[in-house]
Design a protein around this motif. Structure first.
Motif, short mmCIF file in Angstrom:
data_model
loop_
_atom_site.label_atom_id
_atom_site.label_comp_id
_atom_site.label_asym_id
_atom_site.label_seq_id
_atom_site.Cartn_x
_atom_site.Cartn_y
_atom_site.Cartn_z
N ARG A 134 0.80 -1.23 0.00
CA ARG A 134 0.00 0.00 0.00
C ARG A 134 0.83 1.28 0.00
N TYR A 135 1.94 1.27 0.72
CA TYR A 135 2.76 2.49 0.90
C TYR A 135 4.22 2.22 0.55
N PRO A 136 4.52 1.98 -0.72
CA PRO A 136 5.91 1.68 -1.08
C PRO A 136 6.85 2.86 -0.87
N ASP A 137 6.35 4.09 -0.93
CA ASP A 137 7.19 5.27 -0.77
C ASP A 137 7.52 5.57 0.69
N ALA A 138 6.87 4.89 1.64
CA ALA A 138 7.09 5.17 3.05
C ALA A 138 8.48 4.74 3.51
#
Length: 170
Positions: A134-138
């Motif tokens: 869901r949040y690969p950039d986190a």
């Protein structure tokens, strides 16, 4: 004086009257070169009406471009992760845990009790996979689950060496 008026008359034949009047008021002599503007040449057809790229973009596209250009994607992804923790970990789990910090790729989650921390350690792989999807950039690479804060017995005038009480407080 006749020379000046002859020059003005000659220049006035090429120069529009409004421009000649303006130049006379400014104390300048009108000439045919001064008032003509060069036409702008069109280098590419991107600026043509009804061509692609001329329509205004949607607000979402503009905000995506702004966050990408400003380098805010990682920060916003972390904020979304914290705000959507209940959806990510489950409503029951979210009642007993909350993300508290993110340092060097490690997300620290504080739990109500040591039992909840241990259960979430068993679910670490599932939660980490879901965060990555869901949040690969986190930038979350690992999870750390901690229990509740317990009082410290290692301070004061009468400190005894040793490990202190053995209760887990939770």
């Amino acid at each position: 004086m006749t020379d000046i008026s002859a020059n003005l008359a000659a220049a006035a034949s090429d120069t529009p009257e409004t421009v000649a009047t303006y130049l006379r008021l400014r104390g300048l002599q009108p000439s045919s070169k001064n008032w003509k503007r060069k036409r702008r040449t069109v280098v590419d057809d991107d600026n043509a009406p009804f061509s692609k790229g001329r329509d205004p973009g949607t607000l979402g596209d503009i905000l995506d471009k702004l966050t990408r250009d400003s380098g805010w994607q990682a920060t916003l992804a972390r904020e979304d992760l914290v705000l959507q923790w209940a959806e990510l970990a489950g409503a029951d789990t979210a009642k007993h845990s909350e993300p508290v910090s993110m340092e060097r790729g490690v997300l620290t989650v504080k739990c109500d009790s040591t039992a909840w921390a241990k259960n979430l350690q068993y679910m670490r792989g599932t939660i980490l996979t879901e965060i990555g999807r869901r949040y690969p950039d986190a930038g979350v690479e690992n999870l750390r689950f901690i229990g509740p804060d317990v009082p410290s017995w290692k301070w004061g005038p009468r400190v005894v060496p040793g490990r202190g009480p053995r209760d887990t407080y939770g």
